[in-house]
Enzyme design. Structure first.
Site, PDB file in Angstrom:
ATOM      1  N   ARG A 161       0.833  -1.218   0.000  1.00  0.00           N
ATOM      2  CA  ARG A 161       0.000   0.000   0.000  1.00  0.00           C
ATOM      3  C   ARG A 161       0.860   1.257   0.000  1.00  0.00           C
ATOM      4  NH1 ARG A 161      -2.682  -4.278   2.055  1.00  0.00           N
ATOM      5  NH2 ARG A 161      -4.961  -4.269   2.146  1.00  0.00           N
ATOM      6  N   ASP A 176      -4.615 -15.359   7.298  1.00  0.00           N
ATOM      7  CA  ASP A 176      -3.288 -15.841   6.892  1.00  0.00           C
ATOM      8  C   ASP A 176      -2.640 -16.716   7.961  1.00  0.00           C
ATOM      9  OD1 ASP A 176      -3.508 -14.570   4.472  1.00  0.00           O
ATOM     10  OD2 ASP A 176      -2.487 -12.755   5.133  1.00  0.00           O
TER      11      ASP A 176
HETATM   12  C1  S3P Z   1      -4.294  -9.058   2.204  1.00  0.00           C
HETATM   13  C2  S3P Z   1      -5.552  -9.492   2.444  1.00  0.00           C
HETATM   14  C3  S3P Z   1      -5.901 -10.919   2.588  1.00  0.00           C
HETATM   15  C4  S3P Z   1      -4.671 -11.761   2.879  1.00  0.00           C
HETATM   16  C5  S3P Z   1      -3.514 -11.432   1.995  1.00  0.00           C
HETATM   17  C6  S3P Z   1      -3.137  -9.972   2.128  1.00  0.00           C
HETATM   18  C7  S3P Z   1      -4.090  -7.610   2.038  1.00  0.00           C
HETATM   19  O1  S3P Z   1      -6.490 -11.371   1.404  1.00  0.00           O
HETATM   20  O2  S3P Z   1      -4.970 -13.130   2.768  1.00  0.00           O
HETATM   21  O3  S3P Z   1      -2.410 -12.212   2.340  1.00  0.00           O
HETATM   22  O4  S3P Z   1      -2.927  -7.147   2.056  1.00  0.00           O
HETATM   23  O5  S3P Z   1      -5.083  -6.893   1.888  1.00  0.00           O
HETATM   24  P1  S3P Z   1      -8.077 -11.179   1.146  1.00  0.00           P
HETATM   25  O6  S3P Z   1      -8.334  -9.745   1.294  1.00  0.00           O
HETATM   26  O7  S3P Z   1      -8.341 -11.629  -0.255  1.00  0.00           O
HETATM   27  O8  S3P Z   1      -8.729 -12.062   2.168  1.00  0.00           O
END
Ligand code: S3P
Length: 435
Positions: free
Chosen positions: A12, A321
């Site tokens: 981000r 995660d």
């Molecule tokens: C993440 C959101 C999660 C996570 C991924 C990182 C993020 O995925 O599993 O490792 O940085 O926004 P989802 O938003 O698809 O659940």
């Protein structure tokens, strides 16, 4: 010990620094291959990014300054890269193509295609999967969107698209549902973000909205250590008797930690959380940071009446995660352990339910697979086995911890995929294990 910079926050920060006007320096930038994919895509879109060790220097081009890439943008293994950049590219006045490795190109993308098309972009895909071809439109239409899946990546995609929309773009999700790094980061870079609770059809939801056509200002800072990388060490220390481990400079954002810490402590793991400073101290990226102390070998069991060894419901998106690691921990919980409401695990970097179940069975655990999770029927002493990472970094790391608590030796095939989030994982492990 410390862990490398947070992967979610690094993606981000890099994206927003690229869209800002001016230069931003990002310290303790994630060493992951995933974040390197984001940086490489940004370079292909005309952003100058220099890296000196863990310091990343991004020369922002402004919200409308990206240039079309001659080549498809390769997101590698990174779902965050693809879904967040899809949001950014939807608001550009050119065509882009996003692609990834075999795993990423098999993951569901309709969840971002649908809202981006509502906003006015045209997105073609291979039956809802990447490669994605995005014909952007500027400005996009602002929408109000109730997310059908709890996903921070989808929320972030829509909010980033909202930067190039006319008006206020709104995303609705259940309270404390998914990580809120994007909301914090947008504010940090100067966008106007509003969060409030709203009632919709008898349900309380959180509305997150961003004002479009805003200018982001250049801002750098120190990225906290990745709590999801720390989680493997927290669980390992909690399980290995007489361990004492301190993890410093780690991110303590409540949308990442609350469910994890409450799950671990309710099972009796010895954790102490020490936030640095107070909330009045301005934090870089508006992300809290601190230290975690873990003491090991308490013996795990649901601590009190009313606390159970079933993990499900609203807790799941916040520790999504960490579930493979918690499943391994579950084999050491008196009375067994169940994970439910977690069918999203089937569409991560691998089918994490099957990958976890297969590896646990190989190590002697008594485990049942469900469509939306798994049940470990009783506490078992695991034994060494031939394990498979399924090319998935979190599976590789969770089963390294499983191998540590197992009797005998284990072999892990495809272990190098740890580089996707934590290239230094094995080295760091060696540095804290006392023989
Ligand atoms: C993440 C959101 C999660 C996570 C991924 C990182 C993020 O995925 O599993 O490792 O940085 O926004 P989802 O938003 O698809 O659940």
């Amino acid at each position: 010990m410390s862990v490398p910079g947070d992967k979610s926050i690094s993606h981000r920060a890099a994206i927003m620094a690229a869209l800002a006007e001016g230069d931003s320096r990002l310290y303790n930038f994630s060493t992951s291959a995933d974040c390197a994919s984001t940086l490489e895509c940004l370079r292909r879109l005309g952003v100058t990014v220099e890296r000196d060790g863990n310091v990343c220097h991004v020369q922002g081009v402004g919200r409308t300054g990206l240039r079309p890439s001659a080549e498809p943008l390769d997101c590698g293994n990174s779902g965050s890269t693809m879904r967040m950049l899809a949001g950014v590219l939807a608001g550009q006045d050119f065509v882009s193509e996003l692609t990834g490795d075999e795993s990423l190109n098999s993951r569901p993308m309709r969840r971002v295609i649908e809202p981006l098309e509502l906003m006015g972009a045209q997105v073609s895909s291979v039956d809802g999967r990447a490669p994605l071809r995005i014909k952007g439109r500027r400005p996009l239409k602002a929408i109000s969107y109730a997310m059908p899946v709890a996903s921070a990546q989808v929320k972030s995609c829509i909010l980033l698209a909202g930067l190039n929309a006319k008006g206020r773009t709104e995303v609705l999700e259940p309270p404390l549902s998914t990580r809120d790094h994007t909301e914090r980061m947008l504010r940090y870079y100067g966008a106007s973000v509003q969060q409030k609770q709203v009632e919709r059809d008898g349900r309380t939801l959180v509305s997150v909205s961003v004002d479009g056509l805003a200018r982001l200002r250049d801002r750098g800072g120190m990225i906290p250590g990745d709590i999801s990388s720390a989680a493997f060490f927290i669980v390992a220390a909690a399980l290995l008797p007489q361990s004492k481990l301190k993890i410093v400079n780690v991110g303590l954002n409540i949308t990442r930690t609350a469910s994890l810490f409450s799950t671990l402590t309710s099972l009796g793991a010895g954790l102490r959380i020490n936030p640095a400073g107070s909330s009045s101290v301005a934090e870089d990226f508006y992300e809290p940071i601190g230290a975690i102390d873990v003491s090991g070998g308490a013996g795990l069991a649901p601590a009190e009446e009313g606390r159970s060894n079933v993990l499900g419901g609203a807790l799941i998106p916040q520790l999504i995660d960490e579930l493979p690691m918690l499943a391994v921990l579950g084999t050491q919980v008196l009375g067994g352990f169940t994970i439910k409401d977690a069918s999203e695990l089937r569409v991560k970097e691998s089918d994490r339910i099957t990958a976890t179940v297969e590896n646990l069975r190989a190590m002697g655990a008594d485990v049942e697979e469900h469509e939306d999770g798994l049940t470990i029927k009783r506490r078992t002493q695991l034994h060494g086995a031939k394990l498979n990472s399924y090319g998935d970094h979190r599976i590789a790391m969770a089963f390294t911890v499983a191998a540590l608590i197992a009797e005998g030796e284990s072999y892990l095939a495809g272990a190098d995929c740890v580089k996707v989030s934590f290239p230094e994982f094995f080295q760091t492990f060696r540095s804290v294990i006392e023989r």
